[in-house]
Design a protein around this motif. Sequence first.
Motif, PDB file in Angstrom:
ATOM      1  N   LYS B 245      -1.397   2.983  97.426  1.00 21.52           N
ATOM      2  CA  LYS B 245      -1.476   1.633  96.848  1.00 21.52           C
ATOM      3  C   LYS B 245      -2.302   0.722  97.742  1.00 21.52           C
ATOM      4  CE  LYS B 245       3.274   2.013  95.189  1.00 21.52           C
ATOM      5  NZ  LYS B 245       4.637   1.542  95.354  1.00 21.52           N
ATOM      6  N   ARG B 276      -0.441   8.598  89.275  1.00 26.04           N
ATOM      7  CA  ARG B 276      -0.653   7.368  88.499  1.00 26.04           C
ATOM      8  C   ARG B 276      -1.484   6.367  89.281  1.00 26.04           C
ATOM      9  NH1 ARG B 276       3.575   4.709  88.342  1.00 26.04           N
ATOM     10  NH2 ARG B 276       5.309   6.151  88.601  1.00 26.04           N
ATOM     11  N   TYR B 277      -1.090   6.169  90.535  1.00 33.09           N
ATOM     12  CA  TYR B 277      -1.826   5.193  91.347  1.00 33.09           C
ATOM     13  C   TYR B 277      -3.241   5.678  91.659  1.00 33.09           C
ATOM     14  CZ  TYR B 277       1.279   1.275  92.158  1.00 33.09           C
ATOM     15  OH  TYR B 277       2.009   0.128  91.999  1.00 33.09           O
ATOM     16  N   ARG B 279      -5.190   7.405  89.762  1.00 37.09           N
ATOM     17  CA  ARG B 279      -6.044   7.115  88.603  1.00 37.09           C
ATOM     18  C   ARG B 279      -6.280   5.614  88.468  1.00 37.09           C
ATOM     19  NH1 ARG B 279      -5.819   9.509  82.455  1.00 37.09           N
ATOM     20  NH2 ARG B 279      -7.389   8.097  81.627  1.00 37.09           N
ATOM     21  N   LEU B 280      -5.231   4.839  88.703  1.00 35.40           N
ATOM     22  CA  LEU B 280      -5.351   3.385  88.582  1.00 35.40           C
ATOM     23  C   LEU B 280      -6.359   2.832  89.593  1.00 35.40           C
ATOM     24  CD1 LEU B 280      -4.304   0.700  87.398  1.00 35.40           C
ATOM     25  CD2 LEU B 280      -2.467   0.758  89.080  1.00 35.40           C
ATOM     26  N   MET B 281      -6.207   3.216  90.835  1.00 34.34           N
ATOM     27  CA  MET B 281      -7.113   2.715  91.886  1.00 34.34           C
ATOM     28  C   MET B 281      -8.538   3.183  91.628  1.00 34.34           C
ATOM     29  SD  MET B 281      -5.603   0.812  94.056  1.00 34.34           S
ATOM     30  CE  MET B 281      -4.141   0.130  93.370  1.00 34.34           C
ATOM     31  N   ASP B 283      -9.858   3.945  88.713  1.00 33.50           N
ATOM     32  CA  ASP B 283     -10.388   3.194  87.563  1.00 33.50           C
ATOM     33  C   ASP B 283     -10.791   1.778  87.963  1.00 33.50           C
ATOM     34  OD1 ASP B 283      -9.972   5.285  85.913  1.00 33.50           O
ATOM     35  OD2 ASP B 283      -8.253   4.445  84.833  1.00 33.50           O
TER      36      ASP B 283
END
Lengths: 442, 513
Positions: B245, B276-277, B279-281, B283
Amino acid sequence: MKVIYVSYLHPSVAPGGAQQVAFEMFQASLKQGHDAYFIAALEANHDQIYGKPGAPIVPVQGEERQYFYFPQYYDFLHLSVGDWRSIQFFRELIERIKPDVIHFHHYHRVGVESIRAARIAAPDAVICFTFHEMMAICMADGQMVKRGSRDLCRSSSPVSCNKCFPDLRPEFVTLRSARLKTALAECDVFVFPSEFIADRYVEWGLPEEKCVVIPNGQTNLGTAFDRSHHSRQVNRFGFFGQFIDNKGVDVILEALLLLAREQRLPAAGIVVEINGGNKHYASGPYLDKINQQVEELRSSKSGKITLRENGAYARDQLAERMASVDWVIVPSTWWEIFGLVVSEAWMFGRPVIASSIAGLKERVIPQKNGFTFPPRDGRSLAELLLKLVGNEQQWIATNRSIEQPWTEDEMLDAHLSLWKEYSLSTSGHAAYGHRQVQGARL
Amino acid sequence: MLEVPLLPVAIRNFDESRYLESNPNARTALTSGEAVSALDHYLRFGIDENKHSTIRRETGAVACSVERYLVSESGFCLIIGWLADEGCETPRMKLIGGEFTIDLPRTASFRQARKDVEQHVRDGAYDYGFVAFGQSPSKTLLKQSLLFQVASLAGTFQTKVTPEIVSDKRVLNTLLQIIATCESHSGKQAALNGFLCGASGQALIQLFRSHVASAVSSSYVERFRPRKVSSSFVTVLFGSTEPIKLQPLLFRAAGIDFGEWIYVCNSPEDADEVLRYARLMSDLYDVMITVIVLGDNAGFGAANNVAIDHAASNRIFIINPDVYAVPAYARQMQQVLAEAKLGKTLWGGLLFYDDHNLMHSGMFIDNDSFVRRNSLNRTDDSLLAPSGRLLRVEHFDKGVPFSEREWQKPKAVPAITGAVMGFEKPMFEKLGGFSTRYIYGHYEDADLSLRWSASNGPVCIHPQIRLVHLEGQGSRARGEEYRGASMANRYFFTAEHGDYFDKHLAKTGRGTP
């Protein structure tokens, strides 16, 4: 101008100051002919009621231009939505709308990732962020009240935050803060409803040149109200707001108890009306204290104190509730950021008796629009009540000098000017300095 | 001088001439006057040396208990119990099956103090507890009920033992927990030294390697926004998802283009959140993140080896999960990343507590001595050395104010921390990567450094690699097994590099670089 407002909660789902301000700006925008949208991030369990299967964002049933957003995997400590899918849907909605301005009114539940997503979705839009609390600075619900002792906290630091959160090492506080500042750096401008909160955030590390103070405005609900009306005895005091620990109902009761014990109550007596909801959010020890105080007041048998608990109220009941009081007490025991209830009292011409703290201290000017007493000081409040009860002359003088608070339109106009400046700025980062909008009425 | 009278012993049918004939030492002693007769020599030396089988012992029972008998999937066994054999020689332990017998070597066990047993048997400074550990050549042989037999001068004991059939990890962690918590009246270090620096230590390393092989065999790899990159940052996650994160966001915000960031997840229970993180970071910030989820905690060394094997570039930077950019020094770090190659050097960095104070700048090796304590244990020098030493890894400049003037050029150091390492992948692979003889974590970085300087090239601190190290914040290795692993690794490191340390003290010592 095409504006998207992003809020935590929706006033129709749960009342609250931040969502109320955001929603009134949205409504004012529509009224003024702007192309406005409202996205409200709801709580985790709300999707069971308001959601649709598999949809992170849904239109609000029966409303136009309004959306409920259900971010998944929310991490409160980091104010983070750890779910690429929720963020992607949010981003795609913004891409479709193509706004000129995205105005965030919260990061709680919204997630700071949404700010970055907004920047990607609308690279040229002005991103504005209004702070209604201090959650980025303080993990104790953003209130800067120390856990355990309930002492007021004046400045966050890794070591002092560790005292409230012993399980989190000071280094965590440093990293959390760095992460939030990085995420917030995507914003073009930060808006604060009071100097107090602006100062706190600048001290925390937000760049001063991006910080602007714009007071909250509200729809004037008192236009048809006889603002000059008061009771014959001028002895009715009201509390309005949430019945939770930091709002200070206990300070009012303490003041009444002191007067009862010392038998200093005026002959006409004192009437106190408590108009407060969300009591279930109050802590057990706090409610125990309240119950003890009420019990003691009842057993005092002075006969001169009338205490009524009227419960929660809807905005359309406000006029009726305000009509039954002469004075409004705002005894907050935390750093009240702005105090919408002060604006509401003024809409109805009610002088305010407020704790001299934070945003309340800035707004309430003794003898002009109200009176102040040191926060958490039941003795001082008791003396003030004695001084004011039955004092018709003082009431009239104050009532006459109360200025109408800013409306939602005035608040919107101030924002529009700001956003236009940013839109016109070729760099996208006009130099503002920590300033207050000219002509603003707090 | 007053002669102390010895008890009179009469031996029937003692054949004096046969004794002298078969014992040259006795003849010499007779000639020199050390013994007055063949019988005198026999009584004072011969019996103890067991020259003739004139001593017949009745097999007495000795108090003993086997509390746990664990056998792992790969055939490792661990026997935990106690034996009231105070004052006697090292007992002989056997596992007896229908058609086989396993003599447990003396080095396969160690004795530990057991206060609970002392309360019931007798108080004193004797280690009643025993732990026996080893690996069977067969994976299945020990997975049956067997007869456990102990024989010592105090007597014999035997009991049927039925194994708890468990995973390698269970045996590993159980033994590591004992290592962490055990005490010995001879001194813990002396007791562990005897156990870990011999065959049992090798078996323990083998057990860990068996666990590692299983953990890495089922790894899952996913790449987010793959692209051609010129550097790969590698971070091992264990018990915390915070770094994913924070790190890519904060390094990027500081202006550091890390290329690819590989997160190896040693705790598969965190995999969902890490993926999940990632992919989020990826993106949100358009960065390449690779996630490798291992089947179990394979430890720092093995996890890094797997990650580096999957790296999309040859320029590797190992970054601990608690290492972050210092915005004031980010420009220098970016300059390093812009350089073409890292050459043959193993590069470390200047690690800071904050902008102004160093946490350390490289490592050196020192040692601590220990001396076996006096106790009621029958001390056998071949098992418990009277004294010994353990190597210690120390940091240069721990907590000192940073002086820019002193860091104008690279400095050679004996070793660098695994918190930050930069190197070219082929050079790392040439060494076979991190050694997996170090259980879970600790000492593999110093080990790599020493092997690097012996085979590859210099080990240096790069003055422009400047990062903050929030030491110990990156992972949550809670549990006695991790403490036990760290202790065991120190013995393994000493066994591996002790001689080198002795020979090259000047090179590895504090004063050199």
